[in-house]
Design a protein around this motif. Structure first.
Motif, PDB file in Angstrom:
ATOM      1  N   HIS A 220       0.846  -1.194   0.000  1.00 11.20           N
ATOM      2  CA  HIS A 220       0.000   0.000   0.000  1.00 11.20           C
ATOM      3  C   HIS A 220       0.885   1.248   0.000  1.00 11.20           C
ATOM      4  O   HIS A 220       1.688   1.457   0.906  1.00 11.20           O
ATOM      5  CB  HIS A 220      -0.916  -0.009   1.223  1.00 11.20           C
ATOM      6  CG  HIS A 220      -2.056   0.953   1.137  1.00 11.20           C
ATOM      7  ND1 HIS A 220      -1.879   2.318   1.150  1.00 11.20           N
ATOM      8  CD2 HIS A 220      -3.392   0.749   1.026  1.00 11.20           C
ATOM      9  CE1 HIS A 220      -3.053   2.917   1.061  1.00 11.20           C
ATOM     10  NE2 HIS A 220      -3.989   1.990   0.984  1.00 11.20           N
ATOM     11  N   GLU A 221       0.722   2.091  -1.021  1.00 13.88           N
ATOM     12  CA  GLU A 221       1.591   3.266  -1.163  1.00 13.88           C
ATOM     13  C   GLU A 221       1.497   4.224   0.018  1.00 13.88           C
ATOM     14  O   GLU A 221       2.495   4.807   0.432  1.00 13.88           O
ATOM     15  CB  GLU A 221       1.245   4.022  -2.451  1.00 13.88           C
ATOM     16  CG  GLU A 221       1.887   3.466  -3.695  1.00 13.88           C
ATOM     17  CD  GLU A 221       1.967   4.516  -4.799  1.00 13.88           C
ATOM     18  OE1 GLU A 221       1.337   5.579  -4.668  1.00 13.88           O
ATOM     19  OE2 GLU A 221       2.674   4.260  -5.782  1.00 13.88           O
ATOM     20  N   PHE A 222       0.291   4.398   0.529  1.00 15.27           N
ATOM     21  CA  PHE A 222       0.124   5.328   1.642  1.00 15.27           C
ATOM     22  C   PHE A 222       0.900   4.837   2.858  1.00 15.27           C
ATOM     23  O   PHE A 222       1.591   5.603   3.533  1.00 15.27           O
ATOM     24  CB  PHE A 222      -1.355   5.490   1.973  1.00 15.27           C
ATOM     25  CG  PHE A 222      -1.619   6.442   3.113  1.00 15.27           C
ATOM     26  CD1 PHE A 222      -1.161   7.752   3.067  1.00 15.27           C
ATOM     27  CD2 PHE A 222      -2.318   6.026   4.239  1.00 15.27           C
ATOM     28  CE1 PHE A 222      -1.401   8.636   4.112  1.00 15.27           C
ATOM     29  CE2 PHE A 222      -2.567   6.902   5.286  1.00 15.27           C
ATOM     30  CZ  PHE A 222      -2.102   8.210   5.218  1.00 15.27           C
ATOM     31  N   HIS A 223       0.795   3.545   3.132  1.00 16.32           N
ATOM     32  CA  HIS A 223       1.551   2.975   4.248  1.00 16.32           C
ATOM     33  C   HIS A 223       3.053   3.109   4.005  1.00 16.32           C
ATOM     34  O   HIS A 223       3.832   3.368   4.932  1.00 16.32           O
ATOM     35  CB  HIS A 223       1.178   1.502   4.432  1.00 16.32           C
ATOM     36  CG  HIS A 223      -0.215   1.298   4.934  1.00 16.32           C
ATOM     37  ND1 HIS A 223      -0.880   0.095   4.846  1.00 16.32           N
ATOM     38  CD2 HIS A 223      -1.079   2.157   5.530  1.00 16.32           C
ATOM     39  CE1 HIS A 223      -2.087   0.221   5.368  1.00 16.32           C
ATOM     40  NE2 HIS A 223      -2.231   1.457   5.784  1.00 16.32           N
ATOM     41  N   ARG A 224       3.447   2.943   2.746  1.00 23.01           N
ATOM     42  CA  ARG A 224       4.867   3.067   2.413  1.00 23.01           C
ATOM     43  C   ARG A 224       5.352   4.496   2.675  1.00 23.01           C
ATOM     44  O   ARG A 224       6.430   4.714   3.244  1.00 23.01           O
ATOM     45  CB  ARG A 224       5.082   2.699   0.941  1.00 23.01           C
ATOM     46  CG  ARG A 224       6.508   2.274   0.605  1.00 23.01           C
ATOM     47  CD  ARG A 224       6.654   1.939  -0.870  1.00 23.01           C
ATOM     48  NE  ARG A 224       5.528   1.159  -1.358  1.00 23.01           N
ATOM     49  CZ  ARG A 224       5.093   1.186  -2.619  1.00 23.01           C
ATOM     50  NH1 ARG A 224       5.684   1.958  -3.507  1.00 23.01           N
ATOM     51  NH2 ARG A 224       4.080   0.446  -2.991  1.00 23.01           N
ATOM     52  N   ALA A 257       4.326  13.462  -2.383  1.00 24.50           N
ATOM     53  CA  ALA A 257       4.569  14.723  -1.674  1.00 24.50           C
ATOM     54  C   ALA A 257       4.756  14.479  -0.180  1.00 24.50           C
ATOM     55  O   ALA A 257       5.612  15.103   0.466  1.00 24.50           O
ATOM     56  CB  ALA A 257       3.408  15.688  -1.917  1.00 24.50           C
ATOM     57  N   LEU A 258       3.959  13.569   0.367  1.00 23.76           N
ATOM     58  CA  LEU A 258       4.053  13.251   1.794  1.00 23.76           C
ATOM     59  C   LEU A 258       5.433  12.698   2.139  1.00 23.76           C
ATOM     60  O   LEU A 258       6.072  13.126   3.114  1.00 23.76           O
ATOM     61  CB  LEU A 258       2.963  12.232   2.150  1.00 23.76           C
ATOM     62  CG  LEU A 258       2.830  11.816   3.611  1.00 23.76           C
ATOM     63  CD1 LEU A 258       2.338  12.985   4.451  1.00 23.76           C
ATOM     64  CD2 LEU A 258       1.853  10.641   3.740  1.00 23.76           C
ATOM     65  N   ALA A 259       5.898  11.765   1.333  1.00 21.71           N
ATOM     66  CA  ALA A 259       7.205  11.160   1.593  1.00 21.71           C
ATOM     67  C   ALA A 259       8.336  12.163   1.374  1.00 21.71           C
ATOM     68  O   ALA A 259       9.295  12.223   2.157  1.00 21.71           O
ATOM     69  CB  ALA A 259       7.395   9.932   0.699  1.00 21.71           C
ATOM     70  N   LEU A 260       8.237  12.966   0.314  1.00 20.27           N
ATOM     71  CA  LEU A 260       9.272  13.974   0.057  1.00 20.27           C
ATOM     72  C   LEU A 260       9.344  14.991   1.191  1.00 20.27           C
ATOM     73  O   LEU A 260      10.425  15.396   1.622  1.00 20.27           O
ATOM     74  CB  LEU A 260       8.982  14.699  -1.260  1.00 20.27           C
ATOM     75  CG  LEU A 260       9.375  13.990  -2.555  1.00 20.27           C
ATOM     76  CD1 LEU A 260       8.881  14.792  -3.750  1.00 20.27           C
ATOM     77  CD2 LEU A 260      10.885  13.807  -2.638  1.00 20.27           C
ATOM     78  N   GLY A 261       8.170  15.414   1.663  1.00 24.32           N
ATOM     79  CA  GLY A 261       8.137  16.387   2.752  1.00 24.32           C
ATOM     80  C   GLY A 261       8.798  15.864   4.012  1.00 24.32           C
ATOM     81  O   GLY A 261       9.477  16.602   4.727  1.00 24.32           O
ATOM     82  N   ALA A 262       8.609  14.571   4.279  1.00 28.62           N
ATOM     83  CA  ALA A 262       9.211  13.979   5.475  1.00 28.62           C
ATOM     84  C   ALA A 262      10.719  13.806   5.316  1.00 28.62           C
ATOM     85  O   ALA A 262      11.483  13.979   6.273  1.00 28.62           O
ATOM     86  CB  ALA A 262       8.554  12.633   5.769  1.00 28.62           C
ATOM     87  N   LEU A 263      11.149  13.478   4.109  1.00 25.93           N
ATOM     88  CA  LEU A 263      12.573  13.233   3.880  1.00 25.93           C
ATOM     89  C   LEU A 263      13.374  14.527   3.742  1.00 25.93           C
ATOM     90  O   LEU A 263      14.571  14.562   4.070  1.00 25.93           O
ATOM     91  CB  LEU A 263      12.766  12.392   2.615  1.00 25.93           C
ATOM     92  CG  LEU A 263      12.424  10.902   2.707  1.00 25.93           C
ATOM     93  CD1 LEU A 263      12.426  10.273   1.322  1.00 25.93           C
ATOM     94  CD2 LEU A 263      13.426  10.179   3.606  1.00 25.93           C
TER      95      LEU A 263
END
Length: 390
Positions: A220-224, A257-263
């Motif tokens: 699941h991408e969201f979980h990832r 965007a969520l993952a980029l923002g966190a990284l």
């Protein structure tokens, strides 16, 4: 509509920059209609107004919601020691068992004699996960309780909740970490396994590669994306390229965007251009704004584009969210006067509650460009408008 709650919160947040605002903050807080919000604002102001404590106490006592009432009384306890017996009565009278345990645990540092009662309450919780968490919360105050808390945690039948309880105990019982790791690795549900490994990573650096592999492997991408975000602060530089590749490969723009923002805050300079290219390539305006805002501190020249993207959002909720996210990342040294004017122009499009949420973050910039007098005039203007709309 006067939006007294938002104004009170903004004024309280401005106190470190402008102590003169305290009387207005108090006046605003006492005028909040909702009793729970009024209590929250008054409790926040209480350290600045010792004479206010009786009024705050009356407000806290009058709260209908028993857990909110107990928490308000507990928050007042350091300022009002004579209140402790009443706070205790309120806490012990809470009908919801987990809320009662949490209130008693919160009181324990002020009432050492309460620890046995808090312990009995924690042990008596029917829900095994709540029981383990309550025992873990008590552990710093009651070291002799740790073996019992560990027995409780290891006895939890649900494997995911068992891992969570063991992780909660880990700071107090480092020797439990191998057991928690074995339990985490053995979880059948992939997201639960990834989440457990991510939670263990700060305590077990050697598990980071395995946790990252597990996160990347989530279907699941969201979980990832969530797992990558949770791992980001703990990843060493050697693992960040792998995490960024995973983030860039997410097909859903929101997840990307969520993952980029966190990284973004943790990426070394060599990886930032790749992250920026990925952010610019997001077609959805809101998600692109989020990603650009997260990267803006690393790319000062990106600030105008991030602002344009944020203020171009048609839906105010998203526009306010993006603008507030950008403002939080600004420093006086990163903003010149023309850009400051653009920020003000963008904020002018927000409704009063959203503007008031942003106001405390603006204080250093207001002081930079207009001095403390400008901040004083801003507060006065907010006060004037609030009176007009009452």
């Amino acid at each position: 509509m006067s939006h007294e709650r938002y104004r009170a919160l903004a004024l309280v947040a401005l106190v470190p920059h402008f102590p003169d605002v305290l009387p207005q903050a108090l006046d605003c807080a006492t005028g909040i209609w909702d009793e729970e919000h009024r209590a929250d604002a008054l409790v926040a102001l209480a350290p600045h107004f010792p004479d206010l404590l009786p009024q705050v106490l009356d407000c806290a006592r009058g709260l209908d919601h028993e857990y909110s009432r107990a928490l308000a009384l507990v928050a007042l306890a350091p300022h009002f020691p004579d209140l402790l017996p009443q706070a205790l009565d309120c806490a012990t009278g809470i009908s919801h068992e987990y809320s009662r345990a949490k209130a008693l645990v919160a009181l324990a540092p002020y009432l050492p004699d309460l620890l046995p009662q808090a312990l009995d309450c924690a042990i008596g919780l029917d829900h095994e996960f709540h029981r383990a968490l309550a025992l873990g919360d008590l552990a710093p105050h009651f070291p002799d309780l740790l073996p019992q808390a560990l027995d409780c945690a290891t006895g939890i039948s649900d494997e995911y909740n068992r891992v969570r309880a063991l992780v909660a105990l880990a700071p107090h019982l480092p020797e439990v970490l191998p057991q928690a790791l074995d339990c985490a690795i053995g979880l059948d549900h992939e997201y639960s396994r990834a989440h457990a490994l991510v939670a263990l990573a700060p305590h077990l650096p050697d598990v980071l590669p395995q946790a990252l592999d597990c996160a990347i492997g989530l279907d699941h991408e969201f979980h990832r994306a969530l797992a990558l975000g949770d791992l980001a602060p703990h990843l060493p530089d050697v693992l960040l390229p792998q995490a960024l590749d995973c983030a860039r490969g997410l097909s859903d723009q929101f997840h990307r965007a969520l993952a980029l923002g966190a990284l973004a805050p943790h990426l070394p300079d060599v990886l930032l251009p790749q992250a920026l290219d990925c952010a610019i390539g997001i077609s959805d305006q809101f998600h692109r704004a989020d990603a650009l805002v997260a990267l803006a501190p690393h790319f000062p020249d990106l600030l105008p584009e991030a602002l344009d993207c944020a203020r171009g959002l048609s839906h105010e909720y998203y526009r306010a969210s993006a603008l507030q996210g950008l403002i939080k990342r600004l420093t006086p040294s990163s903003v010149d006067f023309p850009f400051w004017q653009k920020i003000l122009d963008a904020l002018a499009s927000l409704t009063r509650p959203n503007f008031l949420r942003a106001l405390p973050e603006l204080a250093p910039l207001i002081i930079k460009f207009g001095g403390i007098e400008a901040l004083r005039e801003t507060v006065a203007a907010v006060d004037d408008v609030s009176r007009w709309w009452k």
